[in-house]
Design a protein around this motif. Structure first.
Motif, PDB file in Angstrom:
ATOM      1  N   LEU A 162       0.822  -1.210   0.000  1.00 47.59           N
ATOM      2  CA  LEU A 162       0.000   0.000   0.000  1.00 47.59           C
ATOM      3  C   LEU A 162       0.857   1.262   0.000  1.00 47.59           C
ATOM      4  CD1 LEU A 162      -2.640  -1.262   2.567  1.00 47.59           C
ATOM      5  CD2 LEU A 162      -3.159  -0.597   0.203  1.00 47.59           C
ATOM      6  N   MET A 163       1.939   1.259   0.791  1.00 45.64           N
ATOM      7  CA  MET A 163       2.786   2.455   0.881  1.00 45.64           C
ATOM      8  C   MET A 163       3.581   2.676  -0.402  1.00 45.64           C
ATOM      9  SD  MET A 163       4.027   2.371   4.884  1.00 45.64           S
ATOM     10  CE  MET A 163       4.842   3.989   4.814  1.00 45.64           C
ATOM     11  N   ARG A 164       3.974   1.607  -1.073  1.00 51.16           N
ATOM     12  CA  ARG A 164       4.675   1.761  -2.359  1.00 51.16           C
ATOM     13  C   ARG A 164       3.753   2.383  -3.405  1.00 51.16           C
ATOM     14  NH1 ARG A 164       9.658  -0.432  -2.967  1.00 51.16           N
ATOM     15  NH2 ARG A 164      10.365  -2.014  -1.483  1.00 51.16           N
ATOM     16  N   ALA A 165       2.467   2.177  -3.236  1.00 57.66           N
ATOM     17  CA  ALA A 165       1.472   2.729  -4.169  1.00 57.66           C
ATOM     18  C   ALA A 165       0.771   3.941  -3.579  1.00 57.66           C
ATOM     19  CB  ALA A 165       0.465   1.655  -4.541  1.00 57.66           C
ATOM     20  N   GLU A 166       1.434   4.665  -2.714  1.00 57.92           N
ATOM     21  CA  GLU A 166       0.827   5.798  -1.998  1.00 57.92           C
ATOM     22  C   GLU A 166      -0.034   6.669  -2.921  1.00 57.92           C
ATOM     23  OE1 GLU A 166       2.108   9.866   0.448  1.00 57.92           O
ATOM     24  OE2 GLU A 166       3.643   8.546  -0.397  1.00 57.92           O
ATOM     25  N   GLY A 167      -1.268   6.886  -2.492  1.00 58.77           N
ATOM     26  CA  GLY A 167      -2.172   7.743  -3.236  1.00 58.77           C
ATOM     27  C   GLY A 167      -2.927   7.044  -4.348  1.00 58.77           C
ATOM     28  N   ARG A 168      -2.534   5.811  -4.671  1.00 59.23           N
ATOM     29  CA  ARG A 168      -3.225   5.049  -5.709  1.00 59.23           C
ATOM     30  C   ARG A 168      -4.061   3.947  -5.076  1.00 59.23           C
ATOM     31  NH1 ARG A 168       0.298   2.188  -8.590  1.00 59.23           N
ATOM     32  NH2 ARG A 168       2.199   2.764  -7.477  1.00 59.23           N
ATOM     33  N   VAL A 169      -5.096   3.549  -5.768  1.00 57.87           N
ATOM     34  CA  VAL A 169      -5.988   2.514  -5.258  1.00 57.87           C
ATOM     35  C   VAL A 169      -5.494   1.145  -5.706  1.00 57.87           C
ATOM     36  CG1 VAL A 169      -8.338   1.608  -5.241  1.00 57.87           C
ATOM     37  CG2 VAL A 169      -7.952   4.085  -5.276  1.00 57.87           C
ATOM     38  N   LEU A 211      -5.274   4.904   6.113  1.00 55.85           N
ATOM     39  CA  LEU A 211      -5.726   3.792   5.285  1.00 55.85           C
ATOM     40  C   LEU A 211      -7.207   3.969   4.964  1.00 55.85           C
ATOM     41  CD1 LEU A 211      -5.302   1.053   3.949  1.00 55.85           C
ATOM     42  CD2 LEU A 211      -5.533  -0.023   6.198  1.00 55.85           C
ATOM     43  N   HIS A 212      -7.510   4.003   3.659  1.00 57.44           N
ATOM     44  CA  HIS A 212      -8.875   4.327   3.228  1.00 57.44           C
ATOM     45  C   HIS A 212      -9.440   3.218   2.343  1.00 57.44           C
ATOM     46  CE1 HIS A 212      -8.279   8.466   4.651  1.00 57.44           C
ATOM     47  NE2 HIS A 212      -7.052   8.334   4.161  1.00 57.44           N
ATOM     48  N   THR A 213     -10.721   2.936   2.536  1.00 54.13           N
ATOM     49  CA  THR A 213     -11.445   2.010   1.680  1.00 54.13           C
ATOM     50  C   THR A 213     -12.138   2.809   0.581  1.00 54.13           C
ATOM     51  OG1 THR A 213     -11.856   0.487   3.514  1.00 54.13           O
ATOM     52  CG2 THR A 213     -13.273   0.274   1.574  1.00 54.13           C
ATOM     53  N   VAL A 214     -11.901   2.422  -0.649  1.00 51.79           N
ATOM     54  CA  VAL A 214     -12.562   3.059  -1.792  1.00 51.79           C
ATOM     55  C   VAL A 214     -13.673   2.111  -2.227  1.00 51.79           C
ATOM     56  CG1 VAL A 214     -12.281   4.010  -4.107  1.00 51.79           C
ATOM     57  CG2 VAL A 214     -10.389   4.135  -2.448  1.00 51.79           C
ATOM     58  N   ARG A 215     -14.901   2.512  -1.950  1.00 51.96           N
ATOM     59  CA  ARG A 215     -16.057   1.628  -2.113  1.00 51.96           C
ATOM     60  C   ARG A 215     -16.100   0.981  -3.498  1.00 51.96           C
ATOM     61  NH1 ARG A 215     -20.437   1.213   0.987  1.00 51.96           N
ATOM     62  NH2 ARG A 215     -19.909   3.142   2.088  1.00 51.96           N
ATOM     63  N   SER A 216     -16.282  -0.323  -3.497  1.00 50.90           N
ATOM     64  CA  SER A 216     -16.416  -1.133  -4.720  1.00 50.90           C
ATOM     65  C   SER A 216     -15.157  -1.140  -5.581  1.00 50.90           C
ATOM     66  CB  SER A 216     -17.612  -0.658  -5.569  1.00 50.90           C
ATOM     67  OG  SER A 216     -18.813  -0.724  -4.824  1.00 50.90           O
ATOM     68  N   THR A 217     -14.049  -0.645  -5.055  1.00 53.45           N
ATOM     69  CA  THR A 217     -12.828  -0.588  -5.843  1.00 53.45           C
ATOM     70  C   THR A 217     -11.649  -1.252  -5.145  1.00 53.45           C
ATOM     71  OG1 THR A 217     -13.555   1.496  -6.811  1.00 53.45           O
ATOM     72  CG2 THR A 217     -11.245   0.919  -7.110  1.00 53.45           C
TER      73      THR A 217
END
Length: 225
Positions: A162-169, A211-217
């Motif tokens: 997740l941290m390597r992809a910071e800002g991306r889903v 840490l954020h959940t992006v609904r349905s994604t």
């Protein structure tokens, strides 16, 4: 182009220096391995041309020391030592190319130009940071706001992805491949379970969620916006 020539033979050094000068390049010359090591680590060069047989500190030891100092400048050995094993030894010591004397200056110039065109190697990042959260890949340590966080190996790998992809889903499928090496959907809630555990450790004890959940994604980690 700026070139460092490490050559103890005065005539050879002058010949090479004049050749590069006529081609519009700057060529600094030193005559010992110790001076070569000092000059190469104190200044930035596009390419280093190094004799292997040098007084005092020999060329192989010098190049090993240059690499140990973290310098990634391309290096070409220019030497009369011509055996296959010698060439292999030079490359394994940290050299990028190997040209045997006697040589044609046009070939040396072409090889130097080719080395200079190589993209610079980027230093591997060993500490990932998002806001006040740090993940140390070498020490396998996670700290947020100065507080150390104990993670299980899979949680650590999940956070790293997740941290390597910071800002991306990152989608559930992407995380299954990156963290669990699953190239199919096992039809379990393993991702969701680990995300929940990770969130309870890196977010819940702190005021600002990262840490954020992006609904349905999928999921994303990023600094406050």
């Amino acid at each position: 182009m700026r070139i460092l020539l490490i050559e103890d033979d005065e005539k050879t050094a002058d010949y090479i220096r004049r050749g590069f000068g006529e081609a519009g390049h700057v060529c600094d010359v030193v005559t010992t391995g110790a001076d070569g090591l000092f000059q190469s680590t104190q200044s930035d060069y596009d390419v280093i041309v190094a004799d292997r047989m040098l007084p005092g500190l020999d060329g192989l030891s010098m190049v090993k020391a240059i690499r140990a100092a973290g310098k990634k400048t391309p290096i070409i050995f220019l030497t009369s030592v011509s055996g296959v094993d010698d060439r292999v030894e030079g490359l394994e010591a940290g050299g990028d190319d190997y040209l045997v004397k006697p040589f044609a200056f046009s070939e040396l110039a072409a090889r130097v130009a080719a080395l200079a065109r190589r993209p610079a190697l980027q230093q591997e990042q060993t500490v990932l940071k998002v806001h006040d959260l740090e993940l140390d890949l070498i020490r396998r340590r996670v700290v947020r706001a100065g507080r150390e966080i104990d993670l299980q190996p899979r949680e650590f790998s999940l956070l790293e992805a997740l941290m390597r992809a910071e800002g991306r889903v990152l989608t559930r499928t992407m995380l299954l491949e990156l963290v669990w090496d699953f190239h199919f959907d096992p039809q379990t809630s393993v991702v969701e379970t680990h995300i929940s555990r990770l969130r309870s450790k890196i977010d819940k004890p702190f005021d600002v969620p990262l840490l954020h959940t992006v609904r349905s994604t999928g999921y994303s980690i990023h600094a406050p916006r």
